[in-house]
Design an enzyme around this catalytic site. Structure first.
Site, mmCIF file in Angstrom:
data_model
loop_
_atom_site.group_PDB
_atom_site.id
_atom_site.type_symbol
_atom_site.label_atom_id
_atom_site.label_comp_id
_atom_site.label_asym_id
_atom_site.label_seq_id
_atom_site.Cartn_x
_atom_site.Cartn_y
_atom_site.Cartn_z
ATOM 1 N N CYS A 53 0.842 -1.195 0.000
ATOM 2 C CA CYS A 53 0.000 0.000 0.000
ATOM 3 C C CYS A 53 0.878 1.247 0.000
ATOM 4 C CB CYS A 53 -0.904 -0.014 1.218
ATOM 5 S SG CYS A 53 -1.952 1.455 1.370
ATOM 6 N N CYS A 101 -7.254 -1.338 1.506
ATOM 7 C CA CYS A 101 -6.198 -1.797 2.406
ATOM 8 C C CYS A 101 -6.805 -2.070 3.786
ATOM 9 C CB CYS A 101 -5.097 -0.735 2.504
ATOM 10 S SG CYS A 101 -3.801 -1.123 3.702
ATOM 11 N N CYS A 124 -8.149 -6.102 -9.638
ATOM 12 C CA CYS A 124 -7.762 -5.060 -10.596
ATOM 13 C C CYS A 124 -7.429 -3.805 -9.785
ATOM 14 C CB CYS A 124 -8.927 -4.834 -11.550
ATOM 15 S SG CYS A 124 -8.561 -3.779 -12.941
#
Length: 136
Positions: A53, A101, A124
């Site tokens: 992330c 996340c 995706c």
């Protein structure tokens, strides 16, 4: 609140997010934006490593789960255990499954059920929402 790298609650304000992230990262991670297809350098990343992330550094996907989906965005067939969470997204007059996340709740992209074996899923992801950490 999500936990950060030290295990404490994620307490950044929106002003702190704006200072920490690039404008494109902020738009994608914090405002649920989408980058234009084919624009992320991570779409072409082929080295062994981990995609994490861009907001909090949480490891999200191993490079071994990445594949070329032809969508124009980095695609994976499975996240790391506990790395992401999903919720229903009903924006743009359709129903999709949003991926964010698990640590900082940053928007990563969407998951679809048209991916390859072994999961049949296509995560995706927006490249702007991630950083690549090559294996050493």
């Amino acid at each position: 609140m999500a936990a950060n790298e030290t295990g404490t609650a994620e307490t950044r304000t929106e002003a702190e997010w704006r200072r920490t992230l690039t404008p494109e990262q902020y738009r994608v991670l914090r405002e649920h934006g989408t980058e234009r297809p084919g624009t992320s350098p991570l779409n072409h990343e082929k080295r062994a490593g981990t995609f994490a992330c861009a907001g909090c550094g949480q490891p999200l996907f191993e490079s071994s789960t990445k594949y070329e989906s032809g969508s124009g965005w980095p695609s994976f067939h499975a996240p790391l255990d506990g790395a992401v969470e999903t919720q229903t997204d009903r924006s743009f007059f359709m129903t999709r499954t949003e991926v964010h996340c698990a640590r900082c709740q940053g928007h990563l992209g969407h998951v679809f059920d048209d991916g390859p074996a072994p999961t049949g899923l296509r995560y995706c992801m927006n490249g702007a929402a991630m950083v690549f950490e090559p294996e050493e």
